[in-house]
Design an enzyme around this catalytic site. Structure first.
Site, PDB file in Angstrom:
ATOM      1  N   TYR A   1     -22.582  22.231 -27.435  1.00 49.99           N
ATOM      2  CA  TYR A   1     -22.897  22.045 -25.874  1.00 49.99           C
ATOM      3  C   TYR A   1     -23.293  23.570 -25.749  1.00 49.99           C
ATOM      4  O   TYR A   1     -22.286  24.591 -25.943  1.00 49.99           O
ATOM      5  CB  TYR A   1     -21.761  21.868 -24.820  1.00 49.99           C
ATOM      6  CG  TYR A   1     -22.294  21.558 -23.599  1.00 49.99           C
ATOM      7  CD1 TYR A   1     -23.105  20.350 -23.291  1.00 49.99           C
ATOM      8  CD2 TYR A   1     -21.687  22.332 -22.622  1.00 49.99           C
ATOM      9  CE1 TYR A   1     -23.459  19.871 -22.042  1.00 49.99           C
ATOM     10  CE2 TYR A   1     -22.023  21.750 -21.252  1.00 49.99           C
ATOM     11  CZ  TYR A   1     -22.975  20.776 -21.040  1.00 49.99           C
ATOM     12  OH  TYR A   1     -23.356  20.357 -19.478  1.00 49.99           O
TER      13      TYR A   1
ATOM     14  N   VAL B   1     -23.588   9.224 -12.418  1.00 49.25           N
ATOM     15  CA  VAL B   1     -24.715  10.039 -11.815  1.00 49.25           C
ATOM     16  C   VAL B   1     -25.862   8.800 -11.154  1.00 49.25           C
ATOM     17  O   VAL B   1     -26.304   9.003  -9.992  1.00 49.25           O
ATOM     18  CB  VAL B   1     -25.724  10.617 -12.729  1.00 49.25           C
ATOM     19  CG1 VAL B   1     -27.000  11.174 -12.134  1.00 49.25           C
ATOM     20  CG2 VAL B   1     -25.062  12.154 -13.169  1.00 49.25           C
TER      21      VAL B   1
ATOM     22  N   ASP C   1     -28.937  -4.005 -21.769  1.00 49.19           N
ATOM     23  CA  ASP C   1     -28.768  -5.316 -21.770  1.00 49.19           C
ATOM     24  C   ASP C   1     -27.459  -5.525 -22.340  1.00 49.19           C
ATOM     25  O   ASP C   1     -27.056  -4.938 -23.407  1.00 49.19           O
ATOM     26  CB  ASP C   1     -29.822  -6.008 -22.727  1.00 49.19           C
ATOM     27  CG  ASP C   1     -31.276  -5.689 -22.285  1.00 49.19           C
ATOM     28  OD1 ASP C   1     -31.782  -4.732 -22.433  1.00 49.19           O
ATOM     29  OD2 ASP C   1     -31.927  -6.703 -21.765  1.00 49.19           O
ATOM     30  N   ARG C   2     -26.822  -6.508 -21.794  1.00 48.87           N
ATOM     31  CA  ARG C   2     -25.440  -6.896 -22.164  1.00 48.87           C
ATOM     32  C   ARG C   2     -25.429  -8.175 -22.736  1.00 48.87           C
ATOM     33  O   ARG C   2     -26.153  -9.154 -22.552  1.00 48.87           O
ATOM     34  CB  ARG C   2     -24.267  -6.790 -21.085  1.00 48.87           C
ATOM     35  CG  ARG C   2     -23.444  -5.631 -20.873  1.00 48.87           C
ATOM     36  CD  ARG C   2     -24.183  -4.880 -19.686  1.00 48.87           C
ATOM     37  NE  ARG C   2     -23.284  -3.572 -19.558  1.00 48.87           N
ATOM     38  CZ  ARG C   2     -23.646  -2.281 -19.209  1.00 48.87           C
ATOM     39  NH1 ARG C   2     -24.903  -2.195 -19.104  1.00 48.87           N
ATOM     40  NH2 ARG C   2     -22.704  -1.545 -19.006  1.00 48.87           N
TER      41      ARG C   2
END
Lengths: 328, 328
Positions: free
Chosen positions: B18, B133, B154-155
């Site tokens: 980061y 968010v 999609d699950r």
């Protein structure tokens, strides 16, 4: 008309792959609906209606909008569709006839996508530096005090490459590198060196290539900089690592001179006038052109050939129709 | 501290991938230079120096800047580094402790990248709509009258997918589609239908996914719209056809809440206050969380495990350290 350039977009328009399309009709007496090609050019007023106040015989005019069809010897049009060139002294039809597209594109892309301090220590980077837009950007940048890193394609013929570099240095390029150099490893330190250790910011990147060379160019933008795309000669999309957007705060925008012109006719006139002022002052050199003379007796095939050569690879100059002195 | 969330960026920071890094030192008595993890959280003032005028015992405070290290029970810090919560009535530590990153990100991305008319006929589109968010954007959009098209992954488990959709509709989502639907052919007509034939503009796209789903989403932005990228969960870059930039006039930007916070501390306070006002008014629902209680006797392994789970796939909620009442 006096002179009308053949821009790549004109050819794309004929091919039907360009979003801006002229109205097709039979007003010209064709049996099928037709339109005249060409979007840019300069004409001389040879006659005006009695109610026309702003123009008179002998004035030079350019098109206010796109899709007006400039590849023709004569055009009858309402004065509201034209910009009059207020001062044509010291200018050639070639200069005025090619001011609307490439120079305006370079002018707005440079000025409108960054906050400049005009203190002589700011940079832009561009690919396709040899193009009409690229050459215009170099010269405008020089005038405004923007230093430039100019990327050109590698030429097999190194002597020709050097000749091109000399030409671009001559009109004001600060640095010139090839696409291969741009994508190499040594350029990072070199650019850091040129920009005083990165303290001089590279604020704008002008991109007409796309693909990997464009991503490579974006890497050298300073944080907060913007890449403006106005072409995609490589036919490849732009590929952007998210970190460029999120952490480096780069922005990516596009510029389409047709939309800009049609949306801002007054600003177009002002931009054109400023470029012609620089041209008159010798600060804006003629672009290399391949003229195609167009008279009453010119064979159709000659005209077609001039247009068909436009989308080729390395060309010696922009195609321009130069109209012979044609009394009606 | 009262509550400190575990954000994915905190983990990336520890991994060293980061860009924003805390100062490493031995002030905490470690033999090697070290830093405390965590960038967000709320604390309660338990003591102030004699010259401190703006804060007193019992006040709630959040961090003004990033890299202050919020995963700790106690923190000694200059008041200039903190924002005091002027009115904590009706608020929980969880609400205040998670306001700085996700809700602020959604708030600024929605407001700062488009010109809105606030007349109830404007749209935004976002992927990762289930994220912190994403949920914040839905609720802020609802408050401001922006309709939303929300893309979720999609699950396999369609019942779970429906439950998630119900949750998002419940907090104000206008439309919810899956990534597969977004990339299908039928969605074009559907979106045209939803937006009154395209007359209602989709002005902003919020992207935390990248790759093909992001390009697919950009296609539905209205001309002149902007895609704001704040994450890249797919780890794929953004691929943009030049025509999107040139002819459709789309712009692509990024948003990094750390940079924004550190650059605009006053605006951060104002943004936080506005979100907490909405929270107090019941217009900003708590995000789903997995609390990890942290007391004197909590085992190190429990804390580590809470952090390590952060970068996983489908999670039930954001990890949050909830500190027990710890007198010193």
């Amino acid at each position: 008309m006096l002179a009308s350039p053949i821009n790549p977009a004109d050819v794309n328009q004929i091919q039907g792959v360009y979003p801006s399309k002229p109205d097709m009709n039979t007003l010209l007496g064709t049996t099928e609906a037709a339109a005249v090609g060409g979007n840019e050019g300069v004409g001389e007023v040879i006659n005006v209606g009695s109610s026309v106040k702003g123009m008179q015989k002998g004035d030079w005019v350019i098109m206010k909008y796109t899709c007006m069809g400039t590849w023709r010897t004569h055009l009858s049009v309402d004065e509201s569709q034209l910009h009059k060139i207020d001062d044509k002294s010291g200018l050639t039809p070639l200069q005025v006839g090619t001011v609307s597209v490439n120079p305006c594109t370079a002018y707005r892309m440079l000025l409108d996508f960054a906050k400049w301090d005009f203190r002589g220590d700011e940079w832009f980077i561009q690919n396709g530096a040899n193009s009409g837009v690229g050459r215009a950007a170099i010269q405008l940048g020089k005038e405004w005090g923007f230093k430039s890193i100019n990327v050109i394609r590698d030429r097999g013929d190194k002597a020709a490459e050097q000749k091109l570099k000399d030409e671009l240095y001559d009109i004001g390029a600060t640095k010139i590198i090839t696409e291969e150099e741009l994508q190499g490893k040594e350029i990072r330190d070199q650019i850091k060196d040129w920009t005083n250790g990165g303290r001089e910011q590279i604020k704008v990147a002008l991109n007409c290539v796309g693909g990997k060379p464009a991503t490579a160019m974006a890497k050298y933008l300073s944080p907060g900089g913007t890449m403006v795309t106005y072409g995609a000669m490589s036919k490849q999309p732009l590929t952007l690592p998210a970190s460029m957007l999120i952490f480096k705060d780069l922005a990516f925008a596009g510029f389409w001179v047709s939309r800009w012109s049609d949306k801002h006719p007054d600003l177009k006139k002002q931009t054109v006038d400023d470029i012609l002022r620089l041209t008159r002052a010798g600060k804006f050199k003629d672009i290399p052109v391949e003229e195609c003379s167009w008279g009453w007796k010119t064979d159709d095939e000659v005209l077609k050939k001039a247009v068909q050569g436009t989308l080729g690879g390395f060309r010696a100059g922009k195609g321009v129709f130069k109209f012979e002195d044609l009394e009606v």
